[in-house]
Design a protein around this motif. Structure first.
Motif, PDB file in Angstrom:
ATOM      1  N   THR A  77       3.357   5.848  12.711  1.00 45.60           N
ATOM      2  CA  THR A  77       3.304   4.516  13.309  1.00 45.60           C
ATOM      3  C   THR A  77       3.127   3.485  12.195  1.00 45.60           C
ATOM      4  N   LYS A  78       3.910   2.428  12.240  1.00 48.93           N
ATOM      5  CA  LYS A  78       3.773   1.356  11.247  1.00 48.93           C
ATOM      6  C   LYS A  78       2.543   0.508  11.585  1.00 48.93           C
ATOM      7  N   ILE A  79       1.855   0.072  10.558  1.00 51.35           N
ATOM      8  CA  ILE A  79       0.676  -0.774  10.733  1.00 51.35           C
ATOM      9  C   ILE A  79       1.053  -2.036  11.505  1.00 51.35           C
ATOM     10  N   SER A  80       2.234  -2.595  11.210  1.00 50.96           N
ATOM     11  CA  SER A  80       2.688  -3.825  11.865  1.00 50.96           C
ATOM     12  C   SER A  80       2.923  -3.642  13.368  1.00 50.96           C
ATOM     13  N   GLU A  81       3.071  -2.405  13.830  1.00 44.69           N
ATOM     14  CA  GLU A  81       3.234  -2.149  15.258  1.00 44.69           C
ATOM     15  C   GLU A  81       1.891  -2.236  15.990  1.00 44.69           C
ATOM     16  N   ILE A 127      10.225 -12.025 -10.885  1.00 46.09           N
ATOM     17  CA  ILE A 127       9.087 -11.183 -10.536  1.00 46.09           C
ATOM     18  C   ILE A 127       9.249 -10.669  -9.113  1.00 46.09           C
ATOM     19  N   LYS A 128       9.162  -9.362  -8.945  1.00 45.38           N
ATOM     20  CA  LYS A 128       9.236  -8.780  -7.610  1.00 45.38           C
ATOM     21  C   LYS A 128       7.885  -8.932  -6.937  1.00 45.38           C
ATOM     22  N   ARG A 129       7.883  -9.459  -5.715  1.00 37.95           N
ATOM     23  CA  ARG A 129       6.632  -9.576  -4.964  1.00 37.95           C
ATOM     24  C   ARG A 129       6.180  -8.181  -4.518  1.00 37.95           C
ATOM     25  N   THR A 130       4.894  -8.052  -4.341  1.00 40.25           N
ATOM     26  CA  THR A 130       4.337  -6.800  -3.867  1.00 40.25           C
ATOM     27  C   THR A 130       4.790  -6.539  -2.439  1.00 40.25           C
ATOM     28  N   THR A 131       5.149  -5.303  -2.162  1.00 40.78           N
ATOM     29  CA  THR A 131       5.586  -4.886  -0.835  1.00 40.78           C
ATOM     30  C   THR A 131       4.462  -5.117   0.175  1.00 40.78           C
ATOM     31  N   PRO A 132       4.782  -5.600   1.365  1.00 36.79           N
ATOM     32  CA  PRO A 132       3.734  -5.828   2.368  1.00 36.79           C
ATOM     33  C   PRO A 132       3.062  -4.518   2.786  1.00 36.79           C
ATOM     34  N   VAL A 133       1.758  -4.526   2.791  1.00 40.31           N
ATOM     35  CA  VAL A 133       0.984  -3.363   3.207  1.00 40.31           C
ATOM     36  C   VAL A 133       1.246  -3.055   4.676  1.00 40.31           C
ATOM     37  N   SER A 134       1.385  -4.097   5.481  1.00 39.34           N
ATOM     38  CA  SER A 134       1.563  -3.917   6.927  1.00 39.34           C
ATOM     39  C   SER A 134       2.864  -3.215   7.296  1.00 39.34           C
ATOM     40  N   LYS A 135       3.790  -3.114   6.373  1.00 38.35           N
ATOM     41  CA  LYS A 135       5.042  -2.390   6.639  1.00 38.35           C
ATOM     42  C   LYS A 135       4.867  -0.888   6.420  1.00 38.35           C
ATOM     43  N   GLY A 136       3.731  -0.502   5.870  1.00 40.59           N
ATOM     44  CA  GLY A 136       3.447   0.909   5.642  1.00 40.59           C
ATOM     45  C   GLY A 136       3.086   1.607   6.944  1.00 40.59           C
ATOM     46  N   ILE A 138       0.715   4.611   9.083  1.00 41.97           N
ATOM     47  CA  ILE A 138      -0.678   5.075   9.117  1.00 41.97           C
ATOM     48  C   ILE A 138      -0.857   6.219   8.116  1.00 41.97           C
ATOM     49  N   ARG A 139       0.142   7.062   7.962  1.00 45.40           N
ATOM     50  CA  ARG A 139       0.073   8.147   6.964  1.00 45.40           C
ATOM     51  C   ARG A 139      -0.125   7.567   5.556  1.00 45.40           C
ATOM     52  N   GLN A 140       0.623   6.521   5.237  1.00 44.72           N
ATOM     53  CA  GLN A 140       0.461   5.880   3.930  1.00 44.72           C
ATOM     54  C   GLN A 140      -0.924   5.241   3.816  1.00 44.72           C
ATOM     55  N   LEU A 141      -1.385   4.613   4.890  1.00 47.33           N
ATOM     56  CA  LEU A 141      -2.709   4.004   4.886  1.00 47.33           C
ATOM     57  C   LEU A 141      -3.783   5.058   4.622  1.00 47.33           C
ATOM     58  N   VAL A 142      -3.631   6.225   5.201  1.00 42.68           N
ATOM     59  CA  VAL A 142      -4.570   7.329   4.949  1.00 42.68           C
ATOM     60  C   VAL A 142      -4.564   7.683   3.462  1.00 42.68           C
ATOM     61  N   ASP A 143      -3.377   7.856   2.879  1.00 39.70           N
ATOM     62  CA  ASP A 143      -3.275   8.185   1.447  1.00 39.70           C
ATOM     63  C   ASP A 143      -3.917   7.104   0.586  1.00 39.70           C
ATOM     64  N   TRP A 144      -3.585   5.844   0.871  1.00 47.51           N
ATOM     65  CA  TRP A 144      -4.125   4.730   0.087  1.00 47.51           C
ATOM     66  C   TRP A 144      -5.644   4.680   0.200  1.00 47.51           C
ATOM     67  N   THR A 145      -6.154   4.884   1.416  1.00 48.04           N
ATOM     68  CA  THR A 145      -7.590   4.824   1.657  1.00 48.04           C
ATOM     69  C   THR A 145      -8.315   5.935   0.904  1.00 48.04           C
ATOM     70  N   ILE A 146      -7.748   7.118   0.909  1.00 42.90           N
ATOM     71  CA  ILE A 146      -8.366   8.234   0.180  1.00 42.90           C
ATOM     72  C   ILE A 146      -8.367   7.936  -1.315  1.00 42.90           C
ATOM     73  N   SER A 147      -7.270   7.396  -1.845  1.00 45.73           N
ATOM     74  CA  SER A 147      -7.207   7.061  -3.275  1.00 45.73           C
ATOM     75  C   SER A 147      -8.241   6.007  -3.649  1.00 45.73           C
ATOM     76  N   LEU A 148      -8.355   4.970  -2.841  1.00 47.25           N
ATOM     77  CA  LEU A 148      -9.285   3.878  -3.135  1.00 47.25           C
ATOM     78  C   LEU A 148     -10.745   4.292  -2.978  1.00 47.25           C
ATOM     79  N   ASN A 149     -10.995   5.304  -2.153  1.00 49.45           N
ATOM     80  CA  ASN A 149     -12.355   5.766  -1.876  1.00 49.45           C
ATOM     81  C   ASN A 149     -12.563   7.192  -2.360  1.00 49.45           C
TER      82      ASN A 149
END
Length: 197
Positions: A77-81, A127-136, A138-149
């Motif tokens: 599921t996309k975060i933006s959904e 300069i390329k803008r950073t990709t929107p996080v909200s387009k990621g 939930i699986r990507q959010l899990v990966d990012w969250t584990i990396s950051l924490n």
């Protein structure tokens, strides 16, 4: 190998308590190459716990409360959904608070998708803008969250999988190089994709 690369290698060596020979370090091209070398050096302690599953269920529970949606929240599921553009800033902050975890920082394109994907100066794409996080997803959010924490979730003395090593390396790369975690993927080249000299 530039100084940024040397500093990154030293940070990873310190974190895992290993030594990477210079000849091996020179062969590291991608984030995955780095994870493979570290994985070959340490002994893993397999466990029955599934870190991604634990974090997914925590995120899903909070998102259900915040988004008030009946929509099934799945890994793809996309975060933006789940969070509309108008809800995003407030709900993202609440999500962080409720989880008690660091999450990727939202970027300009999360709030205004009409912005171009590149910043132009004098009509030249620079300069390329950073990709929107909200387009990621939930699986990507899990990966990012584990990396950051990573220090909260992963004990380097009890590594149980290559996945944990990959998440630690992505998190350290974000810290040392300054590339947002949402922009770091395992197949990325340190020099070409992440800009490490």
């Amino acid at each position: 190998m530039g100084l940024d690369s040397v500093e990154l290698v030293m940070s990873i060596e310190d974190k895992f308590g290993i030594q990477i020979e210079d000849s091996e370090a020179e062969k590291i091209r991608t984030v995955q190459d780095f994870a493979d070398i570290v994985f070959s050096r340490i002994i893993t302690n397999p466990t029955d716990k599934c870190l991604t599953q634990i974090v997914f269920y925590r995120i899903r529970k909070v998102l259900r409360n915040l988004s008030s949606t009946e929509k099934e929240i799945r890994p793809d599921t996309k975060i933006s959904e789940l969070l509309t553009q108008t809800q995003l800033k407030e709900k993202w902050s609440l999500l962080k608070t409720e989880l008690g975890l660091e999450l990727p920082n939202l970027v300009a394109l999360d709030f205004n998708p009409e912005l171009g994907s590149h910043v132009k100066i004098f009509g030249i794409k620079t300069i390329k803008r950073t990709t929107p996080v909200s387009k990621g997803t939930i699986r990507q959010l899990v990966d990012w969250t584990i990396s950051l924490n990573r220090d909260k979730f992963i004990d380097v003395e009890k590594i149980s999988s290559k996945y944990e090593i990959e998440r630690i390396i992505c998190g350290i790369t974000e810290d040392r190089i300054g590339v947002p975690i949402s922009e770091i993927e395992l197949h990325h080249s340190f020099t070409n994709d992440l800009g490490v000299d």
